[in-house]
Design a protein around this motif. Sequence first.
Motif, mmCIF file in Angstrom:
data_model
loop_
_atom_site.group_PDB
_atom_site.id
_atom_site.type_symbol
_atom_site.label_atom_id
_atom_site.label_comp_id
_atom_site.label_asym_id
_atom_site.label_seq_id
_atom_site.Cartn_x
_atom_site.Cartn_y
_atom_site.Cartn_z
ATOM 1 N N PRO A 273 -46.696 -72.125 83.204
ATOM 2 C CA PRO A 273 -47.205 -72.684 81.948
ATOM 3 C C PRO A 273 -47.785 -71.594 81.062
ATOM 4 O O PRO A 273 -48.259 -70.556 81.544
ATOM 5 C CB PRO A 273 -48.285 -73.664 82.422
ATOM 6 C CG PRO A 273 -48.719 -73.124 83.743
ATOM 7 C CD PRO A 273 -47.516 -72.500 84.367
ATOM 8 N N LYS A 305 -44.349 -75.123 75.948
ATOM 9 C CA LYS A 305 -45.563 -74.971 76.756
ATOM 10 C C LYS A 305 -45.292 -74.260 78.079
ATOM 11 O O LYS A 305 -46.201 -74.100 78.880
ATOM 12 C CB LYS A 305 -46.183 -76.341 77.039
ATOM 13 C CG LYS A 305 -46.658 -77.047 75.782
ATOM 14 C CD LYS A 305 -47.318 -78.380 76.128
ATOM 15 C CE LYS A 305 -47.806 -79.091 74.878
ATOM 16 N NZ LYS A 305 -48.459 -80.383 75.207
ATOM 17 N N HIS A 306 -44.043 -73.857 78.315
ATOM 18 C CA HIS A 306 -43.692 -73.153 79.543
ATOM 19 C C HIS A 306 -42.775 -71.983 79.195
ATOM 20 O O HIS A 306 -42.126 -71.976 78.141
ATOM 21 C CB HIS A 306 -42.991 -74.076 80.553
ATOM 22 C CG HIS A 306 -43.877 -75.135 81.108
ATOM 23 N ND1 HIS A 306 -44.128 -76.314 80.417
ATOM 24 C CD2 HIS A 306 -44.578 -75.198 82.265
ATOM 25 C CE1 HIS A 306 -44.944 -77.066 81.137
ATOM 26 N NE2 HIS A 306 -45.228 -76.412 82.265
ATOM 27 N N GLU A 374 -45.152 -85.162 79.548
ATOM 28 C CA GLU A 374 -46.167 -84.278 80.085
ATOM 29 C C GLU A 374 -47.530 -84.634 79.561
ATOM 30 O O GLU A 374 -47.695 -85.166 78.461
ATOM 31 C CB GLU A 374 -45.840 -82.831 79.697
ATOM 32 C CG GLU A 374 -44.509 -82.354 80.254
ATOM 33 C CD GLU A 374 -44.223 -80.932 79.828
ATOM 34 O OE1 GLU A 374 -45.040 -80.374 79.080
ATOM 35 O OE2 GLU A 374 -43.182 -80.396 80.232
#
Length: 375
Positions: A273, A305-306, A374
């Motif tokens: 992340p 986000k990753h 998520e």
Amino acid sequence: MRRGQTHLEEDSQKEPAVGYWKPLMPSKGSKEEPETGCQDAGPGDESQSAEQCNVSRLRSSSVEIREKGSEFLKEELHKAQKELKLKDKECERLSKVREQLEQELEELTASLFEEAHKMVREANTKQAASEKQLREARGKIDMLQAEVTALKTLVITSTPSSPNWELHPQLQSPSKAVFRKGHARNKSTSSAMITAASHNAAPEPVSRECKEVDSVLFAEFQSWKESPTLDKSCSFLDRIYREDVGPCLDFSKQELSELVRAAVEQNTLTIEPVASQALSVMKGSAEDCGGPKKCALSGLPRTCKHRITLGDSGNYYYISPSCRARITAACNFFTYIRYIQQGLVRQDVELMFWEVMRLRREMSLAKLGFYPNEI
């Protein structure tokens, strides 16, 4: 008579002076006669005897010199021969010492090389074992992260009052779900919740999932299970590569897609992340690696986000949630078949087959754009 004497005198005068040898000492019993008497007796005979005496003396002296010279040369030759023998012995000793030193040097060099090769082999073995453990740990981490994400989604989208029917198809009614969750201590509250749920929620038909084993797929899986391998040439994995893995990992950026597929197959891909404070920090060019607002695989403007790393390259590629779901689904499949290959899964063949089919369905859904929300 006078004439003959005159001729003799003339002949004596004509003879060279070198041929005349004067005797050094007179012979015994003889006296020197006056010069005139000797000349009268015959000077030719005396000169011949003197010459013969001198020649004999010279010969005797030359023989003595020759004998002494030969003795001296023999002594020198003998000394030289002794010195040569001593030098030969010294050379032989030195050559033996040299051969011994060369043999010891060769043995020492061979032992050093053998020890060095042994150390290199041990280091390579340890490195390979460490890398294998690291890859397995990363695969387990990815699988655990996927399971944690699924559990979080389950907790959020499913509550006792309004259960998620897709996640809980075995539940018959909301009332059963309430009592199974352990909310029977306050009956009034639970009954009120049940009544509210029954009034607010429209009645929906409860559907059970039915399954039937495909004989062709099951036969291919059984054949692969007898000797598990990660080779694409077997019919079982070849079908999955064509129908699921290939489409699931086929992104807009073809070159990067091939790198991602190879990293997934080799278990060298890492997903991590991106911290909120590090969203503005980018490593590499925005064109190749994307960014917090652009996906490197699809090239579309998405909130990323990753990010992923491929092996030991050190480059970070930002990915969108949809791409992450597709990569995670493929990683879960490869992790499970690796566990089967290593003998870590001890279940019935049919149960393993259905787990493989479930993982294939996740890859298909991720390819179609379905992924869990998520937090």
